[in-house]
Design an enzyme around this catalytic site. Structure first.
Site, PDB file in Angstrom:
ATOM      1  CD  GLN A  43      -2.980  -0.848   2.143  1.00 33.95           C
ATOM      2  OE1 GLN A  43      -3.085  -1.975   2.831  1.00 33.95           O
ATOM      3  NE2 GLN A  43      -3.753   0.136   2.587  1.00 33.95           N
ATOM      4  NE  ARG A  97     -13.867   0.644   3.225  1.00 39.46           N
ATOM      5  CZ  ARG A  97     -14.370   0.081   1.994  1.00 39.46           C
ATOM      6  NH1 ARG A  97     -14.368  -1.034   1.630  1.00 39.46           N
ATOM      7  NH2 ARG A  97     -14.938   0.839   0.943  1.00 39.46           N
ATOM      8  CB  CYS A  98     -10.560   3.379  10.170  1.00 43.82           C
ATOM      9  SG  CYS A  98      -9.260   2.646  11.299  1.00 43.82           S
ATOM     10  CD  GLU A 131      -9.234   4.492   5.409  1.00 40.14           C
ATOM     11  OE1 GLU A 131      -9.375   5.780   5.851  1.00 40.14           O
ATOM     12  OE2 GLU A 131      -8.468   4.123   5.197  1.00 40.14           O
TER      13      GLU A 131
END
Lengths: 805, 284
Positions: free
Chosen positions: A236, A383-384, A759
């Site tokens: 990522q 996802r945050c 997110e």
């Protein structure tokens, strides 16, 4: 003389720029199975790696016998810590300032830990050889509970013995990592002591896992002739991986090329550096052949980075009218065997101190104790943005508990405590500057959309019917108003391993008016090739369809910190807008020369520069691009390209109002989502269709986490949830319908006012689902019950409340 | 998740398959849909030297209905069970149960024979076969024989099938009356937290006959004659259903797993059995 058709509206539409629900350009290949993922990479002579992993959660490694494995035809090498030690690669630094074993160095600290790396001619031989490596273990006492770990005589990290301080300050016990504090403890405690009402609760956000559909993997290829290492992988943050690889291996950075090909979901799982990457590189250097390592599902769930595992003790003070006067929080954070959290360096608990949420709370305190246990390392932002989901869950549960304490409606309690629109920019008690927001408008819109008053009437009727024995189903109304903090971040306080968290965009306009742009981010499904082209289209007046977006190859893309924490649009998206403005500035000079006017006499209009007061005299961006390459313009270099590195002045603060209506069967613990309304305010909306897709995906992951997904261990540290039979990933069957909505409050400091959205639905979704479960049982006396709310845990709530007769 | 090496065999008739099985002994296993066996091999929990794939044996396929006798080949998939209109007429409980097994992709591969022969207490069809009083047809070196489904299961993964026998078909008498297969599961693809198969015949407003069986509530499927007895002759009112449910619960022995502890499972089992009886009665 120029033709004035097409109309301005048509020209805007042709660009497919900001606000257009442009179809995702990536989907042509993905829907046809033509993506190119790490495991699709096949190089001549490529070898395959596989790990011998520990079956024990805590054990001394007495010996590793490779003989039988090495004797198997097709086995090239078996690497252990002993082999890596001379290179000083048996341990590696983590993103959190700790270090982690690459291969077991004398002991293992969690089940599934990497013990030896087998390299073989094919994947099957590698797996056979793993079976043949004989490891002798001596079991040690296992600590899976962070509270017990802080009391225990058992030393997990013997390598740290005698070190009374770590990267984040003093350690008070051998299993303690850090204590991190923010806010005014004394003032907060004073408010709590004298408050009308104090609600107190322990809120556990359980351990879970991002579980991307594509697991982690890498292909390393060391070319011994030119000295260049190429590393393809599920990264990522490919540039950070290049820098880390250089620092670890001693190979100069220009001789390392890191490529993130298509990535099948990341959700934070692919931010960190894993032993598999290091071992692939070492194996390629040793053998002179490309080496592939791709983990399987069980390895992914057991050994690569988990998320959450926060025990959050909260106390919230209020007046008897419900005005919140203070918030106190202490977190016991289970980090597992190594502190491998992925947070900006100065924030060992990430941005957890956004936990005052959407509320105007005058004073607050947060303390977080990080603890070692015999569980897998990680602690990534699933996802945050960093620990923001934990923070949102904490405050949205505390507000509900306070509502119970006060006997108030939870929607009204939120309303009277929201930060007002006229208070922005708002300085929170824990040190953040919220950029913009209009919470009351969003809240009222959400409550009206679901007919909140009507739902409460129905719920009251249901409770009565339940008490009369006419139904066994309860109705829960789950409310959430969340505020996120995303877009890390300003270089002055955000870095990863010393690299400032700016991001970048570089663009080249081709002579015929099309372009290629490269960014320092990397899409894992977010649709950057679609949306970044839209930002550029609106800035430079060339159609999005004529702009190629490339990311992920460190040899070609400008340096950036990657994609996670909803930072791509706030940071790289800003760089795209800024680079577009640089292009436009040069284009204006070219247009002025072509039109024989002064630059100041030109106006920008969608896709062209127009002479003021003479609308028929203009040059389109396409004309200008051609001129940039075929005209000798005095005082200007030929060509039309630019690069921008963007250091954001602040984070962005997206927010939203979510309402979940849930039916609960008190006898079986089953649930049904009857309605889910999600209002998101992510500032300027780039592509409404992509936003809606992001919201659907994030809500579905939130559903999973709230209603069943967990990484669970037994008392001796065996991971009980290492397959998708037990680790809940919703399918279409379990996924409810979602209604999406929006308000639009632009960020004042972002060049186009965008805030990031990927997110938000996970951050807001988890408390919405969880609050619905709690709300269903509020009338029967429930205050709080830990997630995940799977069938048996919901059944347990009903059972403990005496609802089973 | 990489299996060890194995030899792959693909016979075209039952005789060849049986002789392979006899020759290769306990190093061999037959492969039907593969949903249980292949994961076990990939986890290296099952070391199989020889895999005998049955998919090319035509004699193991097909559904025949002769009067009220139904014979289903072992290699008939769940999808084929669901799609078969004739079967849906005479024994609709098979479609109802099969639709609750996993997801469409799994049902295209998963077979009735594999589901019943493996002896996994989590599989749905063994419980249903208890309720139906089905017979399993086995072929081995000494020829063919029939074993009653109710005598087939000895313990988890332990059955009356000899190692050199192949389960070739399932046979049962089409059940008259009402039916229900009720299953609670955590999600698509999961085994039952609790499941129940109920068949009820009605005459003159009373239960003429009944059959009650359960899935994943013991280490074998459970058939509960006591539950059936509690219903027979009654009007299937709340009292009778309560008595039948209590009788059925006396026959189960669930264990704790990730689905929940024993107390939860017993409670849910009671709910599921009650609902299955109510639904079967409403259709009787």
């Amino acid at each position: 003389m120029n033709d004035l058709s097409p109309s301005r509206e048509e020209r805007i539409a042709n660009l497919k720029g900001l606000g257009c629900s442009r179809k995702r350009v990536e989907d042509v290949r993905f829907t046809q199975g033509k993506g190119n993922y790490v495991d699709d990479i096949k190089l001549p002579g490529m070898l395959q790696g596989d790990f011998v992993r520990s079956p024990y959660a805590h054990a001394r490694v007495i010996s590793v016998n490779k003989e039988a494995a090495l004797a198997l035809p097709g086995v090239i090498a078996v690497l252990t810590a002993e082999d890596l030690a001379p290179l000083n690669l048996h341990w590696m630094p983590t993103l959190a300032g700790d270090k982690q074993m690459v291969l077991a160095d004398g002991k293992v600290l969690f089940q599934g830990q990497e013990v030896a790396f087998v390299v073989a001619e094919d994947r099957y031989i590698a797996a056979d050889a793993v079976e043949l490596v004989e490891v002798e273990y001596e079991e040690l006492p296992v600590l899976t509970d962070p509270f017990a770990a802080l009391e225990s005589d058992v030393v997990l990290r013997e390598d740290l013995e005698g070190q009374s301080a770590g990267a984040h300050g003093p350690r008070r016990h051998h299993n303690h990592i850090f204590l991190w504090e923010e806010g005014d403890k004394a003032a907060t405690e004073q408010v709590l002591d004298s408050a009308d009402v104090v609600a107190e609760e322990m809120i556990y956000y359980h351990r879970t896992h991002p579980c991307p559909l594509e697991t982690c993997g890498a292909v390393a290829s060391m070319d011994k002739v030119n000295g260049k290492l190429t590393l393809w992988g599920t990264f990522q943050a490919p540039h950070v991986v290049r820098t880390v690889a250089s620092l670890l291996s001693g190979i100069e950075e220009h001789n390392i090329r890191v490529v993130s090909p298509d990535i099948g979901g990341g959700f934070g799982n692919k931010v960190g550096v894993y032993p598999g990457y290091v071992c692939s590189i070492v194996a390629s250097i040793v053998t002179g052949r490309p080496v592939k390592w791709v983990e399987d599902r069980m390895e992914n769930l057991m050994a690569t980075a988990f998320a959450r595992d926060y025990w959050m003790k909260g106390r919230i003070a209020a007046t008897k009218e419900g005005k919140i006067t203070g918030l106190w929080c202490h977190v016991t954070a289970d980090h597992g065997a190594f502190d491998a959290c992925a947070d900006p360096t100065k924030f060992p608990a990430g941005f957890f101190h956004i936990c005052t949420g959407s509320y105007d709370i005058p004073v607050a305190y947060v303390g977080v104790d990080g603890v070692y246990t015999n569980k897998a390392p990680g602690g990534v932002a699933y996802r945050c943005s960093f620990r923001v989901t934990e923070a949102a869950y904490f405050i949205e549960r505390m507000v509900e508990v306070l509502a119970i304490e006060l006997g108030m409606d939870a929607a009204e309690l939120r309303r009277i405590n929201f930060i007002r629109a006229d208070q922005f920019p708002y300085h929170s008690a824990l040190g953040w500057e919220y950029d913009s927001g209009d919470y009351h408008t969003a809240w009222d819109k959400a409550l009206a959309a679901v007919d909140y008053a009507g739902l409460r009437r129905e719920q009251a009727g249901r409770v009565e019917a339940f008490k009369r024995g006419e139904t066994r189903k309860l109705l829960g109304i789950g409310l959430t108003h969340f505020t996120e903090i995303v877009g890390a971040g300003p270089v002055k306080n955000c870095d990863i391993l010393g690299m400032g968290m700016f991001d970048s965009c570089e663009i080249r306009i081709h002579p015929t008016g099309s372009a290629i742009a490269r960014l320092g981010t990397i899409s894992q499904g977010q649709g950057h090739a679609t949306t970044f082209a839209q930002i550029l289209a609106s800035e430079i007046g060339l159609p999005a369809d004529s702009i190629t977006i490339e990311e992920g190859d460190t040899d070609t893309a400008p340096y950036g910190l990657g994609t996670y924490g909803s930072r791509s649009t706030p940071v790289a998206g800003a760089a795209a807008a800024m680079v577009g403005r640089k292009i436009r500035a040069k284009a204006q000079m070219i247009a002025a020369w072509l039109l024989e006017v002064h630059e100041g006499d030109l106006d920008w209009d969608v896709d062209r520069f127009v002479v003021k007061g003479a609308p028929e005299r203009f040059k389109t961006m396409k004309d200008i691009a051609y001129a940039a390459y075929n005209q000798a313009i005095p005082g200007l270099e030929p060509g039309l390209e630019a690069v921008s590195y963007y250091d954001p002045p602040n984070m962005t603060y997206p927010f939203g109002a979510y309402i979940c209506v849930m039916e609960i069967d008190v006898d079986t613990g089953e649930h049904e989502i009857r309605q889910f309304y999600a209002l998101d305010d992510c500032g300027t909306r780039i592509n409404p269709m992509v936003i809606e897709g992001q919201v659907h995906g994030g809500l579905t992951e939130a559903l999973a986490i709230a209603m069943g997904q967990e990484i669970a261990y037994d008392d001796i540290g065996n991971c009980k949830t290492a397959t998708l039979m037990d680790f809940f990933i919703p399918t279409a069957w379990e996924t409810p319908n979602y209604t999406t909505d929006f308000t639009e409050t632009p960020s004042p400091h972002h060049p186009i006012g965008a805030k990031g959205v990927g997110e938000s639905p996970n951050v807001g979704g988890v408390p919405a689902f969880s609050n619905a479960v709690h709300d269903a049982f509020r009338a029967f006396g429930l205050r709080h019950a830990h997630m995940p709310h799977d069938h048996w845990r919901i059944w347990k709530i009903a059972n403990q409340l005496g609802l089973h007769g | 998740m990489i299996p060890a090496a194995f030899e792959y065999h693909r016979p075209v008739d039952v005789t060849s398959a049986a002789s392979l099985l006899r020759r290769l002994g306990d190093e061999a296993r037959v492969l039907a849909g593969g949903h249980s066996l292949i994961p076990m091999m990939k986890l290296r929990m099952a070391a199989i030297e020889h895999l005998i794939d049955l998919q090319d044996i035509d004699a193991l396929k097909g559904i025949s209905i002769d009067g009220d006798t139904v014979t289903i080949g072992a290699m008939v998939t769940q999808a084929e069970l669901i799609a078969h209109e004739g079967l849906a007429k005479v024994a609709p409980i098979l479609r109802e149960a099969a639709l609750q097994i996993a997801d469409p992709q799994v049902r295209y591969m998963g077979t009735l024979g594999g589901n019943v022969a493996n002896g996994d207490p989590g599989n749905d069809m063994p419980g249903l076969m208890q309720a139906l009083g089905a017979a399993f047809l086995l072929t081995g070196p000494d020829g063919a024989r029939e074993v009653a489904a109710r005598d087939f299961y000895e313990a988890a993964y332990m059955t009356a099938r000899e190692e050199d026998e192949i389960l070739t078909a399932v046979r049962f008498t089409a059940p008259p009356g009402g039916y229900a297969y009720e299953k609670q599961k955590r999600k698509i693809g999961d085994y039952a937290t609790a499941a129940a198969a109920v068949l009820i015949g009605k005459e003159g407003g009373r239960v003429a006959h009944a059959s009650v069986a359960m899935t994943n509530l013991s280490d074998t499927p459970v058939w509960s004659p006591a539950a059936a007895k509690a219903l027979t002759g009654t009007d299937c009112g709340p009292e009778a259903i309560r008595a039948a449910t209590e009788a059925a619960l006396a026959d189960i022995d669930p264990t704790e797993d990730n689905r929940g502890p024993v107390a939860f499972k017993r409670h849910v089992a009671g709910i599921i059995i009650t609902r299955a009886i109510q639904r079967a009665w409403s259709r009787a």
